[in-house]
Structure formats: structure tokens, C-alpha cells
Design an enzyme around this catalytic site. Structure first.
Site, short mmCIF file in Angstrom:
data_model
loop_
_atom_site.label_atom_id
_atom_site.label_comp_id
_atom_site.label_asym_id
_atom_site.label_seq_id
_atom_site.Cartn_x
_atom_site.Cartn_y
_atom_site.Cartn_z
N LYS A 1 42.01 41.04 35.95
CA LYS A 1 42.77 40.49 37.09
C LYS A 1 44.10 40.01 36.54
O LYS A 1 44.19 39.64 35.36
CB LYS A 1 42.00 39.31 37.72
CG LYS A 1 42.41 39.00 39.14
CD LYS A 1 41.74 39.91 40.13
CE LYS A 1 42.30 39.70 41.53
NZ LYS A 1 41.59 40.52 42.52
N ASP B 1 46.32 42.69 45.47
CA ASP B 1 45.47 41.58 45.92
C ASP B 1 46.39 40.74 46.79
O ASP B 1 47.41 41.25 47.30
CB ASP B 1 44.90 40.80 44.72
CG ASP B 1 43.85 39.77 45.13
OD1 ASP B 1 42.78 40.16 45.62
OD2 ASP B 1 44.10 38.55 44.99
#
Ligand code: NDP
Length: 454
Positions: A131, A171
């Protein structure tokens, strides 16, 4: 010293995690949730304990942090912090989204990267967990500023990614526009066209169904949970929160499968339409939220039989199925109690970490079918994985082909959750949280065991 101790119990193990990651509340909570499911399994399989697999799995492979310097429209120099947490690449190249939001910090990205490792493992595709992102706030920035920021961010990130190394995606705060700027800069700097970023536009390597995948997948999973109990989604009343990408396509698929969607929401409140948000009404929501960028409250101007509940969340209404699809921590214990009192049968997390830990516990105590995010919303990253495959093969699959693969992946995840999540002496209750954690763990753990001490 915790570091040198083979922990025999979870208290000792979590003591070590807390000591090594001071102040990182989100990351510690995510590790605890997984450890609680996995520890008893490890006790039955000592090879994992001996090789200290869980200790290794809770330490990211590496964390990259860098300065992002860019110039705003007034010519001022601006400085942000960029990150990439490459958590675990045991089963495939790192894969996970980029988040641009002022709240981004290392604890949040470590939590998301850790979760992503399990989610990606569950999909059955060869993808490791990662991430990244920045504390950059895209709200209120001009298009040119967004472009300059993305280019500056990618100028540094490009050293660490690649189609066989690490494949980022979007995201929060990183949508189609940002992905295009990021990919354009990567392509320019590296002079290569590879599927190093997913979520791309259809004309330059994107996949059909990617936009719909998370919401569709979440509904496919809910349908399978109900069928496991000899029930069905058709005719059920579904409460959905959010009106963004995940919520809209969850609503669309729920309608297609014969359910009645009674709520949607945004950060200003929720709408309740007892007669159901049908296809035509859902188009109104899409028009309001995606085109006009208006508030969901405007829905009642078109459909006065519906009601708008300012500043509230939709969990007080009578529903058979609840699907939190907006954001983290949007369903607390008292809301869980209200849902159970109103007869909810299943809760499926479309968003990441929308349900508070004590609310999850309450659902499980009351034998509610609870689908954790790492299983229920894995459809998004699964289709990103399919985008990588199409890019490598230089092909574009049809809608039907991608949708069929998505359905098959969600069915496999469901089967694995059932396999490892059965509880009660007769196996009549499936604890999907436990099932997802153990199933996700095994594949990564076995790969790590095979590699030896690395
Ligand atoms: P969007 O930005 O498209 O939509 C988010 C929705 O949540 C909007 O309706 C927004 O309302 C609402 N919302 C945001 N903050 C709050 C808040 N504090 N209270 C109530 N509502 C709020 O995001 P996505 O639909 O893409 O993502 C939603 C969630 O799903 C996130 O947790 C994301 O990480 C997760 N997820 C998304 C995937 C994807 O493929 N998109 C994949 C896997 C997980 P408003 O318009 O008022 O801001």
C-alpha cells in the site's frame, strides 16, 4: 526481550508487536484481529511457530518514504511525504493501492498493506501485498496541480515499482485521473509500456468490469453466504451505506439479483426509500453523485416518498442485509445492536474496516453472517490482477469473460472461508472472519516456509 522470545501465547506476541510499532493504533488493531484467528491454527501446526512465520509476516519487507516537491499554481514550492509499504511478496509481485489523503500516515498504510497481503492471497492470484500514498490533499487542487503532484510523486516512486516488482493501483483520492497522470509519467521516465499500474482507462490497457468489480463481488459473496444457509438474496431488503464507486455497483448488482435496496448515504446523511431504490432511481443517484457532484439529500426532491436523515447512518432501518460501503469505522456497537434487533441476517463489508471491532464481535456472538472486507471486497483487486494478466498477454477480455472470472474468484474465496471458518460442534455456523484470516494466512505462510529463513 520480546524480540528474542518464541511467543507461546497471543499476549506475548501482541506485546512484541506493540513494542515494535509504538503509537501505530490501526496497524496494531489489524494484526490483533488476524492473530486472534490464526494463533490457535499455528498451535496445531508447529512448523509455522518454529519458523516464526507470524512474526515475519507482521514486519513489512520494506518501507519506502520520500519527499515529494511540487509547485502550485501560484508558483509556491510545496512539500509532501510519499510512501510505499512493500509488505510481503511471497506469492507474487507487490500489489495494492495508493491513497492521497491528509490523514495518510505510516500506521494506516502498514495496516492496509498487511490486510492487502491476506486479501490478495484469498483471490488465488499471484499478488503480494503493498500500500502507498501521500499526505497530499487533492480536495480543492486544480487539475494542473494534481498533474504536477502525480508527476513528482511518480518521479521518486518509479525506482521501486515495475510489472514484476510492484504494481500500484488507486484508492481514496486516487481515481482514473490520477492513475492516468501517474501511468503517463512512469511510461515517460522508463520508456516502456507495461501494466505497472492498474485501474487504467479502457483505451490504454484498463479492464472491463474493474469499476464494477468491488460492489459486484461483494454482492456475489453475500449471495453465496445466504445460499450456504439454504436462503437466497432475492426478495431481501438491503441497507447500503455510501454512494460512491463500491456502493453504486453493490446496489446495481443487488437489484439485478432481485433484492430491494432501501438506503444509500454520503457524508451528509442517508436516504431511506421503503419502496426500494430501483434501476431508474439508482440512475438518479449516479447522476447526482457522479455527474452533478451534489449531495444525496437531493434524492428526495425527485422521490418525495423517500426520507433524508441528516447526519445519520442507515443502520437503524429494518433490513435483512447490511452492506457498509462508504468508509472506515462507520458501523459501531450500538448500530450493530440495532441491526440485530431488526433481524439482520448478513453483513458484508464493501469498504475497508467499516465495522468497529466490538461490533464485529457482537455480530459473531449472535451468529450473524459477517463477511470481512478482506473477503467481501476482494473483487476489486482480483479484477486488477486480471488487468495485469490481460496487459501481459496483450489481450482484452469481454465483459462476460471478466465477470465470469470474478464470480469464480468470489466463489473460491467463499469456499475457502467455509473450509476454515466452520464453528460449533456440527459446523453449522461459519465464522467468515476466522475462515478468511486462516485461508489467507496458509498460502503466504507455506511460501515463506518453502523459501527458508529469508
Ligand atoms: P468513493 O470515494 O467513490 O465513495 C466513498 C463514499 O463514502 C461516498 O459516498 C462518500 O460520501 C462516503 N463517505 C466518505 N466519507 C464518509 C464519512 N466520513 N461518512 C459517511 N460517508 C462517507 O470510494 P469507493 O466507493 O471507491 O470506496 C469506498 C470504500 O471501499 C473505501 O473504504 C475503500 O478503501 C474501499 N474499497 C474500494 C475499492 C474500490 O475498488 N473502489 C476496493 C476495495 C475497497 P461523500 O460523497 O459525501 O464524500
Amino acid at each position: 526481550m520480546y524480540e528474542d522470545t518464541y511467543c507461546e501465547d497471543i499476549t506475548c506476541f501482541m506485546g512484541g508487536v506493540e513494542k515494535r510499532n509504538p503509537g501505530e493504533a490501526e496497524f496494531i488493531a489489524a494484526v490483533r484481529e488476524v492473530a486472534e484467528s490464526v494463533f490457535p491454527y499455528i498451535e496445531e501446526h508447529p512448523q509455522y511457530r518454529k519458523a516464526r512465520i507470524l512474526e515475519r509476516m507482521t514486519e513489512p519487507d520494506r518501507i519506502i518514504s520520500f519527499r515529494v516537491t511540487w509547485e502550485d499554481d501560484e508558483g509556491n514550492i510545496r512539500v509532501n511525504r510519499g510512501f510505499r509499504v512493500q509488505f510481503n511478496n511471497s506469492i507474487g509481485p507487490y500489489k495494492g493501492g495508493l491513497r492521497f489523503h491528509p490523514t495518510v500516515n505510516l500506521s494506516i498504510l502498514k495496516f492496509l498493506g498487511f490486510e492487502q497481503t491476506f486479501k490478495n492471497s484469498l483471490t488465488g492470484l499471484p499478488m503480494g501485498g503493498a500500500k502507498g500514498g501521500s499526505n497530499f490533499n487533492p480536495k480543492g487542487k486544480s487539475d494542473r496541480e494534481i498533474m504536477r503532484f502525480c508527476q513528482a510523486y511518480m518521479t521518486e516512486l518509479q525506482h521501486y515499482i515495475g510489472e514484476n516488482t510492484d504494481v500500484p493501483a488507486g484508492d481514496i483520492g486516487v481515481g482514473a485521473r490520477e492513475i492516468s497522470y501517474l501511468f503517463g509519467q512512469y511510461k515517460r521516465l522508463r520508456n516502456e509500456w507495461t501494466g505497472t499500474i492498474t485501474g487504467k482507462g479502457l483505451s490504454y490497457g484498463g479492464s472491463l468490469i474493474r469499476k464494477e468489480a468491488t460492489g459486484y463481488g461483494c454482492v456475489y459473496f453475500t449471495k453465496l453466504m445466504l445460499e450456504e444457509r439454504q436462503d437466497s438474496l432475492a426478495g431481501k431488503r438491503v441497507a447500503i451505506s455510501g454512494s460512491g464507486n463500491v456502493a453504486i455497483y453493490a446496489a446495481k448488482k443487488a437489484l439485478e439479483l432481485g433484492a430491494t435496496v432501501v438506503t444509500m448515504s454520503d457524508s451528509s446523511g442517508f436516504i431511506y426509500d421503503e419502496s426500494g431504490i430501483n434501476e431508474e432511481k439508482l440512475e438518479t443517484v449516479i447522476q447526482l453523485k457522479e455527474v452533478e457532484r451534489a449531495r444525496i439529500s437531493k434524492y428526495v426532491e425527485s422521490y418525495p416518498e423517500a426520507t433524508f436523515h441528516e447526519g445519520q447512518r442507515p443502520w437503524s432501518v429494518k433490513a435483512d442485509v447490511a452492506m457498509p460501503c462508504a468508509t472506515q469505522n462507520e458501523l459501531n456497537l450500538s448500530e450493530a445492536k440495532a441491526l440485530v434487533a431488526n433481524g439482520v441476517l448478513a453483513v458484508a463489508e464493501g469498504a475497508n474496516m467499516p465495522t468497529d471491532a466490538d461490533a464485529v464481535e457482537y455480530f459473531l456472538e449472535h451468529k450473524i453472517l459477517f463477511a470481512p472486507a478482506k473477503a467481501a471486497n476482494a473483487g476489486g483487486v482480483a479484477v486488477s490482477g486480471l488487468e495485469q494478466s490481460q496487459n501481459s498477454l496483450r489481450v482484452s477480455w469481454s465483459r462476460e469473460e471478466v465477470d465470469d472470472r470474478l464470480k469464480a474468484i468470489m466463489a473460491d474465496i467463499h469456499t475457502n472461508c467455509v473450509k476454515y471458518g466452520k464453528e460449533d460442534a456440527d459446523g453449522s455456523f461459519v465464522n467468515y472472519l476466522k475462515g478468511a484470516n486462516i485461508a489467507g494466512f496458509i498460502k503466504v505462510a507455506d511460501s515463506m516456509l518453502a523459501y527458508g529463513a529469508v
